[in-house]
Design a protein around this motif. Structure first.
Motif, PDB file in Angstrom:
ATOM      1  N   GLU A 124       0.840  -1.195   0.000  1.00  0.00           N
ATOM      2  CA  GLU A 124       0.000   0.000   0.000  1.00  0.00           C
ATOM      3  C   GLU A 124       0.876   1.246   0.000  1.00  0.00           C
ATOM      4  O   GLU A 124       1.911   1.292   0.639  1.00  0.00           O
ATOM      5  CB  GLU A 124      -0.896   0.020   1.234  1.00  0.00           C
ATOM      6  N   GLU A 125       0.412   2.226  -0.713  1.00  0.00           N
ATOM      7  CA  GLU A 125       1.131   3.490  -0.753  1.00  0.00           C
ATOM      8  C   GLU A 125       0.425   4.487   0.158  1.00  0.00           C
ATOM      9  O   GLU A 125      -0.786   4.460   0.296  1.00  0.00           O
ATOM     10  CB  GLU A 125       1.163   4.039  -2.182  1.00  0.00           C
ATOM     11  N   ASN A 126       1.218   5.353   0.769  1.00  0.00           N
ATOM     12  CA  ASN A 126       0.646   6.425   1.575  1.00  0.00           C
ATOM     13  C   ASN A 126       0.277   7.569   0.650  1.00  0.00           C
ATOM     14  O   ASN A 126       1.123   8.127  -0.037  1.00  0.00           O
ATOM     15  CB  ASN A 126       1.647   6.908   2.631  1.00  0.00           C
ATOM     16  N   LEU A 127      -0.986   7.893   0.610  1.00  0.00           N
ATOM     17  CA  LEU A 127      -1.448   8.973  -0.246  1.00  0.00           C
ATOM     18  C   LEU A 127      -1.452  10.282   0.537  1.00  0.00           C
ATOM     19  O   LEU A 127      -1.819  10.321   1.703  1.00  0.00           O
ATOM     20  CB  LEU A 127      -2.856   8.681  -0.756  1.00  0.00           C
ATOM     21  N   ILE A 128      -1.067  11.327  -0.134  1.00  0.00           N
ATOM     22  CA  ILE A 128      -1.047  12.648   0.467  1.00  0.00           C
ATOM     23  C   ILE A 128      -2.039  13.509  -0.299  1.00  0.00           C
ATOM     24  O   ILE A 128      -1.965  13.627  -1.520  1.00  0.00           O
ATOM     25  CB  ILE A 128       0.358  13.273   0.394  1.00  0.00           C
ATOM     26  N   ILE A 129      -2.982  14.100   0.415  1.00  0.00           N
ATOM     27  CA  ILE A 129      -3.966  14.974  -0.219  1.00  0.00           C
ATOM     28  C   ILE A 129      -3.408  16.386  -0.207  1.00  0.00           C
ATOM     29  O   ILE A 129      -3.128  16.957   0.846  1.00  0.00           O
ATOM     30  CB  ILE A 129      -5.320  14.906   0.513  1.00  0.00           C
ATOM     31  N   LEU A 130      -3.245  16.941  -1.389  1.00  0.00           N
ATOM     32  CA  LEU A 130      -2.699  18.288  -1.526  1.00  0.00           C
ATOM     33  C   LEU A 130      -3.850  19.287  -1.651  1.00  0.00           C
ATOM     34  O   LEU A 130      -4.889  18.975  -2.234  1.00  0.00           O
ATOM     35  CB  LEU A 130      -1.813  18.362  -2.768  1.00  0.00           C
TER      36      LEU A 130
END
Length: 53
Positions: free
Chosen positions: A38-44
């Protein structure tokens, strides 16, 4: 006269092989997706003000 029955069965077998090949490829891709870490998603922020949304 052509043997239409044999022609039909030849086409049917080839179609079935093509379908099975596509199913195998789909399963392989699905397994690769499931096994991927799983990748860590970053909400910009989108740069809009709250009033504009």
């Amino acid at each position: 006269m052509p043997d239409y029955k044999e022609m039909y069965f030849a086409l049917f077998r080839a179609t079935e092989q093509a379908i099975q090949l596509l199913i195998a490829a789909q399963r392989k891709c699905e397994e690769a997706y499931i096994e991927a870490p799983e990748e860590n998603l970053i909400i910009l922020p989108n740069g809009q003000k709250e009033e504009e949304q």
